[in-house]
Design a protein around this motif. Structure first.
Motif, PDB file in Angstrom:
ATOM      1  N   PHE A 194       0.928  -1.294  -0.081  1.00 16.44           N
ATOM      2  CA  PHE A 194      -0.052  -0.113   0.167  1.00 16.44           C
ATOM      3  C   PHE A 194       0.911   1.241   0.101  1.00 16.44           C
TER       4      PHE A 194
ATOM      5  N   GLY B 140      -3.299   5.837   1.944  1.00 20.00           N
ATOM      6  CA  GLY B 140      -4.515   5.573   2.192  1.00 20.00           C
ATOM      7  C   GLY B 140      -4.983   6.017   3.467  1.00 20.00           C
TER       8      GLY B 140
ATOM      9  N   LEU C   3       0.095   7.337   4.189  1.00 19.34           N
ATOM     10  CA  LEU C   3      -0.564   6.088   4.762  1.00 19.34           C
ATOM     11  C   LEU C   3      -1.057   6.158   5.969  1.00 19.34           C
TER      12      LEU C   3
ATOM     13  N   ARG D 234       1.370  -1.807   5.721  1.00 19.73           N
ATOM     14  CA  ARG D 234       2.106  -1.394   4.553  1.00 19.73           C
ATOM     15  C   ARG D 234       2.151  -2.448   3.660  1.00 19.73           C
ATOM     16  N   GLU D 235       2.103  -3.618   3.908  1.00 22.52           N
ATOM     17  CA  GLU D 235       1.732  -4.776   2.871  1.00 22.52           C
ATOM     18  C   GLU D 235       1.098  -5.918   3.797  1.00 22.52           C
TER      19      GLU D 235
ATOM     20  N   LEU E 151      -7.817   3.707  -0.457  1.00 23.31           N
ATOM     21  CA  LEU E 151      -6.567   3.082  -0.411  1.00 23.31           C
ATOM     22  C   LEU E 151      -5.918   3.021  -1.770  1.00 23.31           C
ATOM     23  N   ARG E 152      -4.617   3.017  -1.826  1.00 24.30           N
ATOM     24  CA  ARG E 152      -3.858   2.970  -3.297  1.00 24.30           C
ATOM     25  C   ARG E 152      -2.692   2.170  -2.925  1.00 24.30           C
ATOM     26  N   GLY E 153      -2.711   0.879  -3.948  1.00 20.98           N
ATOM     27  CA  GLY E 153      -1.634   0.090  -3.783  1.00 20.98           C
ATOM     28  C   GLY E 153      -1.396  -0.696  -5.067  1.00 20.98           C
TER      29      GLY E 153
END
Length: 525
Positions: A114, A117, A160, A166-167, A193-195
């Motif tokens: 990510f 977000g 974020l 973070r992942e 959210l953007r990833g």
């Protein structure tokens, strides 16, 4: 000037230019239909198959889509439980968990990383309208601006939220909750959210009452029952024909819109559409709406709300002088003014970068700040906004001379004076003169005794007139002709009160005409 875009007072007598920008191609899952969730169930699902609607017990096909690489998520929901005892008051409020679940249908693990977000609800980020209308500098932690703006600010800043991972790695043929929010009854939640993924996966958004346990959230997904609250299932034909905009439940292509325009301010003011729609494009036919790749059957046809989409508009301005950067929203014809925008805007220029919070009512034009352009050089100004939920798209961005904005404010003062005069007249209970009775075409027949002569009244002696010192004669104000039926006597960009006395009406028309003539001379038209 076409009547179609005359409802923004600031641009009266002027036209707008199209931006003709472009969206990127990042797929974004939008979960906004139903907006008001009344109980547990699936909100949207991109896996193959269907789920049963609570309203009619009929299966509805999923919004099938497989993500791979860049992706985004947008969620916006309100919780109003069907059980009124859960609404709060003397009893404890009910709790609804809204969660996004990643589904890995393959035989290899998939990792999601990510970039930015945030997830907020209206209890974490309450909105205080009395303190946040107008334009104000944006603080470092603007969590009192409502959940839609609070998440959009972190996206605008590329942050974020520390509560988000973070992942996450999804094992082969399994499901994992990637983000969730516990929402009290009567509350609103918003998530952006953007990833990026290193393999194919699918997404779903579910709602569960009184639990936030991962296995119970996944059990809701396995139930294949849709959450109650889908109020548009009996209006599917109106959605298809564009008569009704429901909300968005599906995958839209694009989470960023970029545009650039060159303009010489010595030739006149600049007006450009921002978040324009088919209804509000200000005569440019520039529609800034991205398409849906897949959707639920009761979803809107495209992403008209553009919630969560980042708009970056670069204006390369030439021509010196003091100008104002202004954001406007059209007048809501036939409706009371409503809150049309409550969000945050970033402005980058040669003087640096700054952010402002804007609380705007429909029909308003608000100055975002002064722009001091230098002559004989190009002055770049970039306006950026992540469009927040609970705003109404179709805005106008303008760069106008300071004097033009001053004229608008004078018009608004005159309108306010007219409104106050009308209210004062109502308080004094001023009764309008009674109109003369209508004249009948056919005379009333005489009665039997009506043709007899009537006795004459005895004349009374006149009193001796008194004498007074002579005074200057009073000059009556000129008569004002009433507007003819069926014609509009007012400038098309202005709103007039329903009832204003004739003399004030005439003075207002004369003042507006003089202002418009002066503005045309100023622009060399």
């Amino acid at each position: 000037m076409e009547q179609a875009y005359a409802y923004v007072p600031l641009m009266a007598g002027q036209g707008a230019r199209a931006l003709n920008g472009t969206f990127n191609n990042v797929p974004v899952l939008h979960s906004n239909q139903p907006e008001i969730v009344k109980g547990p169930g699936i909100l949207v699902n991109t896996t193959p198959g269907s789920a049963t609607a609570a309203e009619n017990n009929q299966p509805l096909r999923n919004a099938e889509f497989t993500f791979n690489g860049e992706f985004g998520i947008h969620m916006h929901h309100k919780y109003y439980p069907q059980d009124s005892s859960k609404l709060g008051g003397r009893r404890a409020r009910g709790l609804l968990t809204v969660a996004a679940i990643a589904i890995n249908p393959g035989n290899n693990p998939v990792t999601l990383k990510f970039k930015r977000g945030s997830v907020k609800n209206s209890f974490e980020a309450p909105y205080h309208p009395n303190r946040l209308m107008g334009v104000k500098p944006l603080g470092r932690r603007p969590w009192n601006t409502g959940p839609g703006d609070a998440t959009a600010v972190q996206m605008l800043r590329g942050e974020l939220d520390r509560k988000l991972p973070r992942e996450i790695t999804i094992p082969a043929r399994s499901r994992k909750v990637i983000v969730s929010s516990v929402l009290p009854a009567r509350g609103i939640m918003n998530g952006l959210l953007r990833g990026r993924s290193d393999g194919p996966f699918q997404l779903a958004v579910v709602a569960a009452e009184e639990t936030n346990q991962e296995q119970e959230l996944i059990a809701v997904l396995d139930s294949k029952r849709l959450a109650p609250g889908r109020i548009y299932l009996n209006r599917l034909n109106e959605i298809r024909t564009g008569k009704v905009f429901s909300r968005v439940a599906g995958v839209a292509l694009g989470d960023e819109y970029k545009a650039s325009i060159n303009h010489d301010l010595s030739q006149g003011a600049l007006h450009i559409p921002l978040t324009s729609t088919r209804k509000h494009h200000f005569g440019t036919r520039d529609i800034q709406v991205n398409q849906l790749s897949t959707r639920m059957i009761d979803s809107a046809l495209n992403n008209v709300g553009t919630y969560g989409v980042r708009f970056d508009v670069e204006m390369n301005l030439s021509g010196g002088g003091a100008h104002e950067l202004v954001l406007s929203h059209p007048v809501a014809s036939g409706r009371k003014p409503f809150t049309a925008f409550r969000g945050s805007i970033g402005i980058k220029s040669a003087e640096g970068y700054r952010e402002v919070h804007v609380g705007m009512k429909s029909g308003q034009s608000l100055p975002l700040g002064q722009i001091n352009t230098q002559a004989n050089v190009v002055n770049p100004v970039t306006v950026s906004v992540v469009y927040p939920a609970d705003a109404t798209p179709g805005h106008l961005l303008s760069v106008v001379p300071v004097t033009q904005l001053a004229l608008l404010r004078r018009r608004e003062e005159m309108l306010e004076a007219a409104r106050k005069a009308e209210e004062a007249a109502k308080k004094r209970k001023v009764v309008p003169p009674t109109p003369p009775p209508a004249i009948n075409a056919k005379p009333k027949p005489l009665q039997a005794n009506e043709n007899k002569p009537r006795p004459q009244a005895t004349p009374q002696p006149r009193p001796t007139p008194r004498t007074y010192p002579k005074r200057a004669p009073r000059i009556a104000p000129p008569a004002v002709a009433a507007p003819s039926s069926g014609t509009n006597q007012y400038p098309p960009a202005m709103i007039m009160p329903q009832r204003v006395n004739d003399s004030l009406e005439q003075r207002y028309r004369d003042a507006i005409k003089a202002q418009q003539d002066w503005l045309r001379r100023l622009q060399g038209r």
